[in-house]
Design an enzyme around this catalytic site. Structure first.
Site, PDB file in Angstrom:
ATOM      1  N   GLU A  57      19.146  90.994 -85.145  1.00 18.96           N
ATOM      2  CA  GLU A  57      19.255  90.018 -86.228  1.00 18.96           C
ATOM      3  C   GLU A  57      17.884  89.426 -86.536  1.00 18.96           C
ATOM      4  O   GLU A  57      17.110  89.101 -85.633  1.00 18.96           O
ATOM      5  CB  GLU A  57      20.215  88.915 -85.804  1.00 18.96           C
ATOM      6  CG  GLU A  57      20.308  87.734 -86.747  1.00 18.96           C
ATOM      7  CD  GLU A  57      21.096  86.572 -86.144  1.00 18.96           C
ATOM      8  OE1 GLU A  57      21.357  85.609 -86.880  1.00 18.96           O
ATOM      9  OE2 GLU A  57      21.434  86.631 -84.942  1.00 18.96           O
ATOM     10  N   PHE A  58      17.599  89.269 -87.814  1.00 13.94           N
ATOM     11  CA  PHE A  58      16.372  88.577 -88.213  1.00 13.94           C
ATOM     12  C   PHE A  58      16.710  87.103 -88.428  1.00 13.94           C
ATOM     13  O   PHE A  58      17.616  86.760 -89.179  1.00 13.94           O
ATOM     14  CB  PHE A  58      15.800  89.167 -89.505  1.00 13.94           C
ATOM     15  CG  PHE A  58      14.518  88.512 -89.926  1.00 13.94           C
ATOM     16  CD1 PHE A  58      13.302  88.952 -89.426  1.00 13.94           C
ATOM     17  CD2 PHE A  58      14.527  87.425 -90.799  1.00 13.94           C
ATOM     18  CE1 PHE A  58      12.112  88.344 -89.790  1.00 13.94           C
ATOM     19  CE2 PHE A  58      13.347  86.804 -91.174  1.00 13.94           C
ATOM     20  CZ  PHE A  58      12.139  87.264 -90.662  1.00 13.94           C
ATOM     21  N   ILE A  59      15.969  86.233 -87.750  1.00 10.43           N
ATOM     22  CA  ILE A  59      16.156  84.795 -87.900  1.00 10.43           C
ATOM     23  C   ILE A  59      14.942  84.208 -88.593  1.00 10.43           C
ATOM     24  O   ILE A  59      13.809  84.432 -88.171  1.00 10.43           O
ATOM     25  CB  ILE A  59      16.363  84.116 -86.528  1.00 10.43           C
ATOM     26  CG1 ILE A  59      17.625  84.658 -85.851  1.00 10.43           C
ATOM     27  CG2 ILE A  59      16.441  82.597 -86.686  1.00 10.43           C
ATOM     28  CD1 ILE A  59      17.865  84.100 -84.469  1.00 10.43           C
ATOM     29  N   ASP A 109      12.409  83.984 -68.807  1.00  5.54           N
ATOM     30  CA  ASP A 109      10.984  84.020 -69.168  1.00  5.54           C
ATOM     31  C   ASP A 109      10.733  83.015 -70.287  1.00  5.54           C
ATOM     32  O   ASP A 109      10.191  83.336 -71.342  1.00  5.54           O
ATOM     33  CB  ASP A 109      10.590  85.433 -69.608  1.00  5.54           C
ATOM     34  CG  ASP A 109       9.083  85.603 -69.783  1.00  5.54           C
ATOM     35  OD1 ASP A 109       8.323  84.817 -69.193  1.00  5.54           O
ATOM     36  OD2 ASP A 109       8.666  86.529 -70.510  1.00  5.54           O
TER      37      ASP A 109
END
Length: 253
Positions: free
Chosen positions: A94-96, A157
């Site tokens: 998904e592109f946020i 991380d």
């Protein structure tokens, strides 16, 4: 195998009929990142054409999906991982849209604590696959006296480069190396994460602080200093040795 499996997936399972643009995104220190804009929305793609990182991107996808399914803090949903025809691998997710100028530390702390509470492990500590962060140390028992150690889903991380905010100001966490561990281990990168007082206040309202946390905090940082020393060189040695010396004195080792 398709000559371009990324494009093929986007134009089939990604439900796009047209790719309008492809542009590089300047993130990450190992894997190039690219934005694919289509008539079905945008996709975020990470690739590495020099090494066969299929197993590595599969681990990242498993971690992202585990965090996504808690419904707590926002993470990009992974869609597809696979091999590139000339070697290497890719992950489509998904592109946020990022961009909030204000960093809501309270929301970050609260959402992170909610993730830690939401996910449980029937198999105890660890993860379903070997990941890129793990360590065993002896003589640490006294630091955990009267401490409840329930396995929580951890990002693993969490430093400033893996924390951002979407256009509505909601926190987003990226690039995980997930495992089920003691929740306090999530703060191991606090020396380069920018956690402030508002973050810890909100976090501990959801996940109460346990006795002796201040004595254990550097222990979790030590692993990451040692990891950075191993990966990036001697600039991290003095910080690691300082913490080691402090614990040798504290534990009378």
């Amino acid at each position: 195998m398709s000559d371009d499996p990324v494009r093929e997936w986007i134009l089939s399972e990604g439900k796009a009929t047209q790719i309008k643009g492809i542009s590089p995104i300047g993130v990450g220190c190992i894997n190039p990142a690219t934005r694919y804009d289509t008539d079905a929305g945008s996709f975020f793609v990470k690739t590495n054409r020099y090494f066969d990182y299929v197993s590595l991107v599969k681990r990242e996808a498993l971690g992202l999906n585990a965090m996504y399914e808690t419904g707590s803090i926002r993470v990009p949903k992974p869609y597809k991982v696979g091999s590139l025809p000339m070697g290497g691998s890719y992950i489509i997710m998904e592109f946020i849209e990022f961009g909030a100028s204000r960093r809501n530390q309270s929301a970050l702390g609260r959402r992170l604590a909610e993730m830690h509470k939401a996910a449980t492990s029937e198999k105890g500590f660890g993860f379903q696959v070997d990941n890129t962060i793990g360590r065993l140390a002896k003589n640490l028992g006294p630091l955990f006296k009267n401490v409840v150690k329930e396995p929580c889903l951890l990002h693993g991380d969490l430093w400033s480069g893996n924390i951002t905010y979407d256009k509505d100001g909601e926190p987003v966490i990226l690039d995980p190396t997930c495992y089920f561990g003691h929740n306090e281990a999530e703060f191991g990168m606090s020396w380069c994460a920018g956690f402030g007082g508002d973050f810890y206040k909100a976090y501990f309202e959801v996940m109460p602080e346990q006795p002796g946390f201040d004595q254990r905090r550097d222990l979790y940082m030590l692993y990451h200093y040692l990891s950075h020393y191993n990966l990036f060189g001697s600039g991290y040695r003095s910080s690691a040795m300082s913490i080691i010396d402090d614990y040798l004195w504290l534990l009378h080792v």
